[in-house]
Design an enzyme around this catalytic site. Structure first.
Site, short mmCIF file in Angstrom:
data_model
loop_
_atom_site.label_atom_id
_atom_site.label_comp_id
_atom_site.label_asym_id
_atom_site.label_seq_id
_atom_site.Cartn_x
_atom_site.Cartn_y
_atom_site.Cartn_z
N GLY A 43 -2.77 -3.03 -1.10
CA GLY A 43 -4.19 -3.04 -0.75
C GLY A 43 -4.56 -4.17 0.19
N LEU A 73 -3.72 5.42 -2.27
CA LEU A 73 -4.38 5.83 -1.03
C LEU A 73 -5.87 5.50 -1.01
CD1 LEU A 73 -2.62 9.24 -0.36
CD2 LEU A 73 -1.87 6.94 0.22
N ARG A 75 -7.13 2.68 -1.31
CA ARG A 75 -7.35 1.36 -0.71
C ARG A 75 -6.23 0.94 0.24
NH1 ARG A 75 -5.30 1.53 -5.42
NH2 ARG A 75 -3.62 0.16 -6.11
N ASN A 131 1.01 -10.39 -8.54
CA ASN A 131 1.56 -11.03 -9.73
C ASN A 131 1.94 -12.47 -9.41
OD1 ASN A 131 4.76 -11.21 -9.45
ND2 ASN A 131 4.04 -9.32 -8.47
N CYS A 187 -4.80 -4.44 -12.01
CA CYS A 187 -5.54 -3.42 -11.26
C CYS A 187 -5.55 -2.10 -12.03
CB CYS A 187 -4.88 -3.26 -9.90
SG CYS A 187 -5.55 -1.94 -8.87
#
Length: 238
Positions: A43, A73, A75, A131, A187
């Site tokens: 992203g 898709l 973002r 991460n 997320c």
């Protein structure tokens, strides 16, 4: 390292940079000579890659071991082929957008064992991974190699950007060792608003261009935060 002179096609392509006060031919030549590594082609990495490629960075390295999935898709706007490796998909995007940009694909997981080797061939690093383990490994290698690091992060509706440089604070000053990925919302669990990654990734590309060309004041010792719901930018020093 000096870049080759701009070709007539490049002069037309970068015309808006060449007439821009403070950028000009010298700035565009600096971009063409730059070797920039983007860690993460998701992203945040998508707008970073798009704008650095469009700007004419001479060589882009792209690190990502993941494959494109349907949920990406929403973002990750440079990808279109589900199942394709993200690094390879990003390379395809860059070549379609700007054939003057060379791409090096690192389709592997970056960690403490290979970070120094991967980063060693570049002048500047941008990290938009999700991460702390990868972010710490990237930051440690950048610090050891004295490479500037543009770091961005997002969560739900909010994001932040900062720059770590050889003469500034370290990654550990902002993210203490006791912080762990289990302390951070994922997320997958909490969601992410697609355009937020565009805001943060574009800001990171801006910082990279500033560092390469010497234009303006980079976000060294400063964190720029963005509240997407409130439409507010804030800043704090550290």
């Amino acid at each position: 390292m000096a870049a080759d002179p701009l070709s007539p096609e490049e002069t037309r392509r970068y015309a808006r940079h060449l007439v821009l006060k403070g950028m000009g031919g010298g700035g565009q030549q600096a971009l063409k000579a730059a070797r920039v590594l983007v860690v993460g082609a998701g992203g945040i990495g998508s707008p970073v890659i798009a704008y650095l490629a469009g700007a004419g960075v001479g060589r882009l390295g792209i690190v990502d071991h993941d494959a494109v999935s349907l949920s990406n898709l929403q973002r990750q706007v440079i990808h279109t082929s589900i199942g394709m490796g993200k690094a390879e998909s990003a390379e395809r995007f860059v070549h379609a957008l700007n054939p003057h940009v060379a791409v090096t694909v690192h389709a592997e997981q970056l960690d403490a064992s290979n970070a120094a080797t991967i980063l060693g061939g570049y002048d500047l690093v941008l990290d938009g991974t999700d991460n702390l383990a990868t972010r710490r490994a990237t930051a440690a290698a950048a610090e050891a190699l004295r490479l500037p690091l543009v770091s961005g992060a997002v969560s739900m509706f909010d994001g932040q950007v900062t720059v770590f440089a050889a003469d500034g604070p370290r990654f550990g000053d902002l993210y203490p060792e006791e912080a762990d990925d289990t302390d951070l919302p994922s997320c997958e669990a909490t969601g992410i608003l697609g355009p937020l990654t565009g805001v943060i990734g574009t800001l990171m590309a801006m910082e990279a261009i500033k560092l390469i060309t010497g234009i303006g004041e980079p976000l060294i010792r400063r964190v720029l935060t963005y509240d997407g719901k409130g439409a507010r930018f804030s800043e704090f020093s550290y």
